[in-house]
Design an enzyme around this catalytic site. Structure first.
Site, PDB file in Angstrom:
ATOM      1  CE  LYS A   1      -4.040   2.136   2.025  1.00 29.90           C
ATOM      2  NZ  LYS A   1      -4.889   2.351   3.184  1.00 29.90           N
TER       3      LYS A   1
ATOM      4  CE  LYS B   1      -3.441   2.112  -9.242  1.00 27.76           C
ATOM      5  NZ  LYS B   1      -3.615   1.320  -8.009  1.00 27.76           N
TER       6      LYS B   1
ATOM      7  CB  CYS C   1      -4.619   9.075  -4.673  1.00 28.80           C
ATOM      8  SG  CYS C   1      -5.837   9.112  -3.342  1.00 28.80           S
TER       9      CYS C   1
END
Lengths: 399, 447
Positions: free
Chosen positions: A46, A177, A138
Site C-alpha cells: 500500500k 500509475k 489517487c
C-alpha cells in the site's frame, strides 16, 4: 501439459499474472504473506510516504452500489495512502523478500517534493524492493494537497515527477500509475514515456459519488453527516479500464499493467488480450478474500489449454489488431435477431425492449407467448439478446 | 469453449451474492404443527422479499396476472418491492384485492398466479403469495391502508352476506360512491374467513384487520335475512348483491350418519374458530374424515393439531381427482395425515363405544358430466374403526336464504353461491358484481 502462466514484466519474472494492487489488502507484511502463500504472484505494498508526511484517515470509508440483489457491483472508498510510513514498509519488504524469494514485491510511493520521492526510492531499493510504482492517481484527498491525481492530470507534472523517481532508481524498474479522471490519457501516457519510466499501470479509481442517503440527505459514505467524492472501483469500472489499457497498449511503447474491475479469470483474459502484461486486483480480493486466486489460476490455465496455448505470453495483445475506429467498421455486414423457440420461456422482455427501445421489429404472439423477429424491420441493433434472461436470442448474419 | 468451468459460474454466483439468504419463508416444524394451531408459514423478512422480488423477470403481458382471478398487477407490485417502494406495492395489490393479506395466505397460488409463472420454465416460480403477504402485512401493521371513498351520492345497495364476495362488493361500491348496507347473520362479519378457514392458515387478527377496514366504511347490520323478505328489499334498494355462500353441509346418506361422534366437518371447524377446541377431546383418538376437498383437508389437519393418534382421509376417487389443492394435500402428508383412496362409507355402526365404518371399494370409470372419472362401486367391503367421523363431502346454499330472490334484475350474485371455489374468486366476483351494478344503474336500471 499445463500451460505456463508465468510472464516477464519490466525484466522481472512473475510466476503468474496476478498481483495485489496497492490497497488495504497490502497494508501489512502478514496480509501479503498470506496472499503469497495462497498463490498470488506478488503484491504492491500500500502506497507509503516519508515519515514527516501526516496521513489522517476518516471513517467510514466504504460504500457500494447495489443492483437487483447484488450488493457490491462497485466499491467506493475515501481511504488514503497508508498510515504506515517508509520505515515500516522497508521492514515489510525485507521480511517478504527473504521469506518469498520467488515472488515479486513492489512498493507504491507518493511524495510532495522531489527530495521525498527520491528518498523513498533510495530507501526501498536498499530494502530490496523489486519494482517501484508511483501513484500519480489517487482521486480524493491527496489532490487537495497537490499530490495524487493532481500530478497525473497534468502531463508536465507527470513527466517531471517521473523523472525524479527515475533518476533516483538505480536498480529497479519504475511504473507510473495513472488516473482515468482526465479527458484523454494519451498526453499523460506520452509524458510517462518521455520521462524514461519503465511501465504504466492503469487505471486508478474513477472519481465518483456512490450515493446519497435519501432519509438524511447525506452524501455517502457519510462521515458524521458529511460526504465527499471517492474512488470508484470493482466490476462496474471494468469497461472503463479496458478502454484505457487497450488505448495505451495500442499507442504507447511501454508495457502496461492493468487494474480496474478484474474479478475473474475471464476478466483477466480480456485484459491480457488487449495488451496488459500484468494484472493487479483489489476490489475482488477485498470482497471475497485472497482465496479467489485458486479460481483465477486454474480458470486461466484451463482456458489456455482448451484454446491450445502453451503459455500466457501467447495471448497478450491478440485483440489489439481487431480494435479499430468507427470509420473502419463494415457498412455491408448485416445481422438480424433470431429467437430459438425451444429455449425461449416467453417472458416477453425482448418484445417490450424492441417495442419501446428499438425498432418495433419483434412480433408478439400472445396466444403462444412467443416472440418472432420481423426480419424486414430488424436492423440487428443487438438490444434483444442483452435483455433475454435465457440466451434464446442470437444475431444471425444475413449479409 | 467446450469445457464447463466452475469458474464460469463465478459471476453468476456473485450475482446471487445474497443467495445465502434463503427466500423460502420459515415454517413451523412437523412437531410444532402436531401440538398447536400456530400459523404454519411466517412472513418474509424485507431482505428475503427483496431477494425474491429480484428473481422476477418482470414479464411483458405477464401470465401471473391472467392466473389471478382478481387480476392483481403482480409484476408491478413486485417491481415496487425491488425498489423498496412498499407503499406503492401495497397500493397496487389493494387496488384489485381488498383482502390482500388474507389471499396472500389462503390462495392456492400453485393453481393460480404461480402456475403460469415464466420462471417455472427455468427454475421455480416466484413466491407471489409470500411476497403479497409480506407487502400487505407490513402495510397493515404500519396502518398505511387508507382508501379514498367518493361521497355517497350514487345510490343505495344491499349486500347480503359478508363473506369475501360480499365484502369485496361492498368495498368497491362504497369506494365508488354508494351507500352500502351489509347484512350478516353472525356476530362477526367475514363468513368463511371467520368460521371456515382454520387459524393455522388464517389467523383471526389478520382476518379481522382487513375485514374491519371494509366494514368500518359501510353500515353493517346483524340480521338473518330470509329470502322471504326479498320483496321489501327489492323495493328499498337500488340493487342487491347476494353472496350468501354455501353454508349448509351435505350430510352422508348412509345409515348411522346421525350417530354420536359423526359430525359435519364444517361445524367442527366452526367450533374451533369460536375458540372451543375443548369441545373435541381428540387426543389419542382415531379420526376418519370423509371427503377430498378443502374442508376435508382443513378438518384433517385440525384434528392432527388436537393431537389425534391417527387421522385418515377417506376419498372415493384418487389423489389425482381430489378437489383440494396440492399444497394442502402436501401439507397434510407432512403433518402425518393418512389417506385411503377409492373407498366410500356405506354404513356406520356403533361397536364397543367406537364407530365401525363399512367401506366399499370403488373403481373409476369414464368421465361423468362433471368431467371427473365416474365412481363405480366394486362390491368389495372392508371395515374401518374410528372414534370420530368428520363429514366433508359437499356443501350447499341454505334454501331459506336463497329461495325467493328469483331472477329479479336488481339481484346480483357471486362467490361460492355461483360456483366460486376460492376466496380470491369470491373477491373477483364481488368486484365484478359491483362494476356490473354500477353500469346497470348508469344505463337506467329498471325500477
Amino acid at each position: 501439459m499445463k500451460p505456463d502462466l508465468s510472464l516477464t514484466f519490466c525484466g522481472l519474472r512473475f510466476p503468474n499474472p496476478y498481483v495485489l494492487a496497492a490497497a488495504p489488502t497490502t497494508d501489512s507484511a502478514d496480509q501479503v504473506a498470506r496472499a503469497l502463500e495462497a498463490g498470488w504472484a506478488g503484491a504492491v505494498m500500500k502506497t507509503t510516504s516519508v515519515e514527516t508526511e501526516s496521513v489522517e484517515l476518516v471513517y467510514p470509508q466504504m460504500g457500494a452500489i447495489e443492483l437487483e440483489g447484488k450488493k457490491l457491483n462497485g466499491l467506493i472508498n475515501i481511504d488514503l495512502i497508508s498510515q504506515r510510513h517508509i520505515d515500516q514498509v522497508e521492514q515489510d519488504i525485507r521480511r517478504l523478500k527473504k521469506e518469498y524469494p520467488g515472488k515479486v514485491i513492489l512498493a507504491s510511493i507518493m511524495g510532495s517534493r522531489q527530495e521525498h520521492w527520491q528518498e523513498l526510492v533510495r530507501r526501498l531499493e536498499a530494502a530490496g524492493v523489486d519494482m517501484i510504482e508511483c501513484s500519480f492517481s489517487c482521486p480524493h484527498g491527496m489532490p487537495e494537497r497537490g499530490m495524487g491525481a493532481a500530478v497525473g492530470q497534468n502531463p508536465e507534472f507527470t513527466e517531471r515527477t517521473a523523472r525524479w523517481v527515475k533518476e533516483a532508481a538505480k536498480r529497479v524498474p519504475v511504473a507510473i500509475k495513472l488516473t482515468p479522471n482526465i479527458t484523454d490519457i494519451l498526453p499523460i501516457a506520452l509524458a510517462v514515456k518521455r520521462s524514461g519510466a519503465d511501465a504504466i499501470v492503469a487505471i486508478n479509481t474513477v472519481l465518483g459519488l456512490i450515493g446519497v442517503d435519501i432519509d438524511t440527505f447525506s452524501p455517502l459514505p457519510s462521515v458524521d453527516g458529511i460526504g465527499i467524492y471517492g474512488g470508484f472501483s470493482g466490476p462496474a469500472i471494468k469497461p472503463i479500464a479496458l478502454q484505457f489499457v487497450s488505448k495505451i497498449a495500442q499507442n504507447i511503447d511501454l508495457p502496461v499493467a492493468a487494474t480496474g474491475g478484474i474479478c475473474t479469470w475471464r476478466d483477466a483474459v480480456e485484459f491480457l488480450l488487449v495488451g496488459a502484461r500484468n494484472l493487479q486486483l483489489c476490489t475482488a480480493p477485498m470482497h471475497y478474500g485472497f482465496r479467489i486466486i485458486e479460481d483465477l489460476l486454474d480458470g486461466l490455465s484451463h482456458y489456455l489449454a482448451d484454446k491450445g496455448f502453451s503459455s500466457v505470453e501467447e495471448i497478450i495483445g491478440l485483440a489489439l489488431p481487431k480494435l479499430s475506429s468507427y470509420q473502419h467498421l463494415s457498412r455491408t455486414f448485416k445481422v438480424v435477431s433470431q429467437v430459438n423457440t425451444d429455449v425461449c420461456i416467453g417472458c416477453g422482455l425482448c418484445f417490450i425492449a424492441c417495442q419501446d427501445g428499438a425498432h418495433q421489429a419483434i412480433v408478439w404472439d400472445s396466444e403462444k407467448r412467443l416472440p418472432r423477429t420481423d426480419e424486414e424491420k430488424c436492423v440487428g441493433c443487438g438490444l434483444c439478446p442483452q435483455v433475454c434472461p435465457v440466451e434464446a436470442i442470437t444475431l444471425k448474419r444475413t449479409a | 469453449m467446450q469445457q464447463k468451468h466452475a469458474a464460469a459460474d463465478y459471476q453468476a454466483a456473485a450475482g446471487n451474492h445474497a443467495a445465502g439468504l434463503n427466500t423460502t419463508p420459515r415454517t413451523l416444524s412437523r412437531q410444532e404443527r402436531r401440538t398447536g394451531f400456530g400459523e404454519v408459514e411466517f412472513t418474509l423478512t424485507l431482505a428475503q422479499a427483496v431477494q425474491e422480488a429480484n428473481r422476477c423477470l418482470y414479464c411483458y403481458d405477464a401470465p401471473c396476472i391472467q392466473g389471478c382471478p382478481a387480476r392483481i398487477q403482480i409484476p408491478e407490485f413486485i417491481a415496487r418491492i425491488r425498489s423498496r417502494n412498499l407503499t406503492g406495492a401495497a397500493e397496487v395489490i389493494y387496488r384489485d384485492n381488498p383482502l390482500g393479506a388474507i389471499c396472500g395466505r389462503v390462495c392456492p397460488v400453485e393453481a393460480l398466479c404461480q402456475k403460469g409463472c415464466t420462471s417455472c420454465r427455468i427454475s421455480k416460480p416466484i413466491a407471489i403469495g409470500s411476497l403479497q403477504r409480506f407487502v400487505c402485512d407490513l402495510a397493515l401493521q404500519e396502518g398505511r391502508i387508507a382508501y379514498q371513498d367518493e361521497a355517497t351520492t350514487r345510490g343505495k345497495v344491499a349486500v347480503v352476506g359478508s363473506g369475501p364476495a360480499g365484502l369485496s362488493c361492498a368495498h368497491y361500491l362504497r369506494q365508488l360512491g354508494f351507500n352500502v348496507d351489509l347484512f350478516e347473520r353472525e356476530e362477526l362479519a367475514g363468513g368463511l374467513l371467520r368460521w371456515g378457514i382454520p387459524i393455522y392458515r388464517l389467523p383471526e387478527e389478520v382476518a379481522k384487520r382487513e375485514i374491519d377496514i371494509i366494514t368500518n366504511r359501510v353500515a353493517l347490520h346483524r340480521k338473518y335475512l330470509l329470502a322471504a323478505q326479498a320483496e321489501d328489499f327489492i323495493k328499498q334498494y337500488d340493487a342487491i348483491f347476494l353472496g350468501v355462500g354455501l353454508s349448509s353441509p351435505v350430510l352422508l346418506r348412509t345409515s348411522g350418519a346421525d350417530l354420536p361422534g359423526v359430525y359435519a366437518a364444517s361445524s367442527f371447524l366452526r367450533t374451533l374458530r369460536e375458540g372451543k377446541s375443548g369441545d373435541f377431546a381428540f387426543r389419542g383418538k382415531e379420526i376418519a374424515v370423509v371427503g377430498g376437498g378443502a374442508t376435508a383437508l382443513d378438518a384433517a389437519r385440525s384434528a392432527i393439531r388436537l393431537e389425534a393418534a391417527k387421522v385418515t382421509v377417506l376419498y372415493r376417487r384418487t389423489i389425482e381427482e381430489m378437489p383440494a389443492f396440492s399444497s394442502e394435500v402436501e401439507a397434510a402428508f407432512q403433518e402425518g395425515v393418512d389417506f385411503l383412496w377409492l373407498t366410500s362409507p356405506v354404513e356406520i355402526t356403533q361397536v364397543d363405544g367406537r364407530l365401525k365404518l363399512t367401506l366399499e371399494g370403488i373403481c373409476l370409470g369414464e368421465p361423468d358430466e362433471s368431467g371427473r372419472a365416474s365412481v363405480i362401486p366394486t362390491g368389495v367391503r372392508t371395515n374401518f374403526l374410528a372414534d370420530v367421523v368428520l363429514v366433508a363431502i359437499a356443501s350447499q346454499a341454505e334454501p331459506a336464504s336463497v329461495e325467493g330472490w328469483k331472477d329479479h334484475p336488481k339481484v346480483f350474485r357471486g362467490g361460492d353461491l355461483t360456483g366460486g371455489a376460492t376466496v380470491v374468486q369470491a373477491v373477483a366476483d364481488g368486484k365484478e358484481a359491483a362494476l356490473r351494478i354500477i353500469s346497470w344503474l348508469e344505463k337506467g336500471g329498471s325500477r
